[in-house]
Design a protein around this motif. Structure first.
Motif, PDB file in Angstrom:
ATOM      1  N   LYS A 104       0.832  -1.208   0.000  1.00 33.62           N
ATOM      2  CA  LYS A 104       0.000   0.000   0.000  1.00 33.62           C
ATOM      3  C   LYS A 104       0.865   1.255   0.000  1.00 33.62           C
ATOM      4  CE  LYS A 104      -3.976  -1.841   2.518  1.00 33.62           C
ATOM      5  NZ  LYS A 104      -4.738  -1.701   3.784  1.00 33.62           N
ATOM      6  N   SER A 107       2.660   1.628  -3.398  1.00 31.48           N
ATOM      7  CA  SER A 107       1.725   1.834  -4.495  1.00 31.48           C
ATOM      8  C   SER A 107       0.914   3.119  -4.343  1.00 31.48           C
ATOM      9  CB  SER A 107       0.793   0.637  -4.621  1.00 31.48           C
ATOM     10  OG  SER A 107       0.034   0.489  -3.454  1.00 31.48           O
ATOM     11  N   SER A 108       1.023   3.801  -3.206  1.00 29.08           N
ATOM     12  CA  SER A 108       0.284   5.051  -3.032  1.00 29.08           C
ATOM     13  C   SER A 108       0.701   6.072  -4.075  1.00 29.08           C
ATOM     14  CB  SER A 108       0.456   5.606  -1.613  1.00 29.08           C
ATOM     15  OG  SER A 108       1.802   5.964  -1.398  1.00 29.08           O
ATOM     16  N   GLU A 110       0.997   5.391  -7.051  1.00 26.10           N
ATOM     17  CA  GLU A 110       0.197   5.042  -8.229  1.00 26.10           C
ATOM     18  C   GLU A 110      -1.296   5.218  -7.953  1.00 26.10           C
ATOM     19  OE1 GLU A 110       1.611   4.345 -11.130  1.00 26.10           O
ATOM     20  OE2 GLU A 110       3.519   4.648 -10.099  1.00 26.10           O
ATOM     21  N   ASN A 111      -1.614   5.980  -6.914  1.00 25.91           N
ATOM     22  CA  ASN A 111      -2.998   6.330  -6.575  1.00 25.91           C
ATOM     23  C   ASN A 111      -3.849   5.156  -6.121  1.00 25.91           C
ATOM     24  OD1 ASN A 111      -2.572   9.084  -7.215  1.00 25.91           O
ATOM     25  ND2 ASN A 111      -2.811   8.585  -9.378  1.00 25.91           N
ATOM     26  N   ILE A 112      -3.230   4.150  -5.566  1.00 21.19           N
ATOM     27  CA  ILE A 112      -4.010   3.087  -4.937  1.00 21.19           C
ATOM     28  C   ILE A 112      -4.317   3.572  -3.532  1.00 21.19           C
ATOM     29  CG2 ILE A 112      -3.981   0.740  -4.037  1.00 21.19           C
ATOM     30  CD1 ILE A 112      -2.378  -0.077  -6.433  1.00 21.19           C
ATOM     31  N   LYS A 116      -7.921   1.476   1.557  1.00 16.33           N
ATOM     32  CA  LYS A 116      -8.575   0.221   1.189  1.00 16.33           C
ATOM     33  C   LYS A 116      -8.164  -0.881   2.153  1.00 16.33           C
ATOM     34  CE  LYS A 116     -10.877   1.515  -2.410  1.00 16.33           C
ATOM     35  NZ  LYS A 116     -12.333   1.458  -2.457  1.00 16.33           N
ATOM     36  N   GLU A 169      -1.308   0.044 -11.405  1.00 14.75           N
ATOM     37  CA  GLU A 169      -2.338   0.886 -12.026  1.00 14.75           C
ATOM     38  C   GLU A 169      -3.575   0.052 -12.362  1.00 14.75           C
ATOM     39  OE1 GLU A 169      -0.729   2.883 -15.456  1.00 14.75           O
ATOM     40  OE2 GLU A 169       0.793   3.920 -14.255  1.00 14.75           O
ATOM     41  N   ASN A 172      -5.499  -0.587  -9.346  1.00 15.32           N
ATOM     42  CA  ASN A 172      -6.209   0.625  -8.950  1.00 15.32           C
ATOM     43  C   ASN A 172      -7.503   0.781  -9.735  1.00 15.32           C
ATOM     44  OD1 ASN A 172      -6.688   3.092  -7.671  1.00 15.32           O
ATOM     45  ND2 ASN A 172      -5.615   4.228  -9.258  1.00 15.32           N
ATOM     46  N   LYS A 173      -7.460   0.497 -11.029  1.00 16.23           N
ATOM     47  CA  LYS A 173      -8.653   0.616 -11.868  1.00 16.23           C
ATOM     48  C   LYS A 173      -9.707  -0.410 -11.480  1.00 16.23           C
ATOM     49  CE  LYS A 173      -6.246   2.492 -15.844  1.00 16.23           C
ATOM     50  NZ  LYS A 173      -5.754   2.223 -17.196  1.00 16.23           N
ATOM     51  N   TRP A 175     -10.394  -1.549  -8.426  1.00 17.70           N
ATOM     52  CA  TRP A 175     -10.804  -1.511  -7.016  1.00 17.70           C
ATOM     53  C   TRP A 175     -12.303  -1.682  -6.860  1.00 17.70           C
ATOM     54  CZ3 TRP A 175      -8.036  -2.664  -3.161  1.00 17.70           C
ATOM     55  CH2 TRP A 175      -6.734  -2.240  -3.026  1.00 17.70           C
TER      56      TRP A 175
END
Length: 177
Positions: A104, A107-108, A110-112, A116, A169, A172-173, A175
């Motif tokens: 997490k 990957s933050s 990468e906007n995750i 979550k 990415e 992220n898409k 989620w």
């Protein structure tokens, strides 16, 4: 005797390969064990096949500035893939909470969303194909460098980074799905 000398001796006389076997057996066994869903019997077989191939092909090993273990991990990775092709089973990844936290955090970028839950993150990883989940596991759960992973997959370090961040990415898409 350093590792390079042991490798050179093993190239001349296979009995010296036993030193390398003793040194790396546990690491490779664990690597294979996680990928095979904790099946000890099959893990032993695949690990032995890995070391047999390594011993038979030690002459082809060349030092490229990476640890000898990277070469063994690449062979093990290929053997695990062969195993899965043979049995056509879906693989499970062993994960602990600290590894998920590290995933997490990294990957933050990468906007995750860090908010979550771990269950959602595990679900996202489980929805990845085998190669992508292996890459995530090597990076975040086995804590390998991009350079080591790139050597296992026989790709450039830059390509390895790009693949990893594209996977993040993609996760992220997905989620909300």
């Amino acid at each position: 005797m350093d590792e390079a000398e042991i490798i050179e001796k093993a190239k001349l006389d296979r009995k010296h390969f036993g030193i390398l076997y003793d040194k790396y057996f546990t690491l490779i066994f664990r690597f294979v064990f996680k990928r095979l869903g904790c099946d000890e019997q099959t893990t032993g077989d695949v690990t032995q096949q890995t070391f047999l191939k390594a011993m038979l092909n030690i002459d082809k090993y060349t030092d490229r500035g990476l640890p000898f273990s990277s070469w063994l991990y690449r062979i093990a990775h290929n053997e695990v893939n062969l195993h899965f092709r043979d049995v056509k089973k879906k693989k499970e990844i062993g994960i602990d909470a600290s590894d998920l936290h590290n995933l997490k955090n990294e990957s933050s970028e990468e906007n995750i969303p860090i908010s979550k839950s771990n269950e959602e993150l595990i679900k996202a990883i489980n929805n990845l194909d085998l190669e992508n989940s292996n890459l995530i596991e090597l990076r975040f759960f086995l804590k390998m460098s991009f350079k080591e992973i790139a050597d296992i997959y026989n790709i450039s370090e830059a390509s390895c980074k790009m693949k990893t961040y594209r996977i993040l990415e993609k996760m992220n898409k997905n989620w909300g799905k």
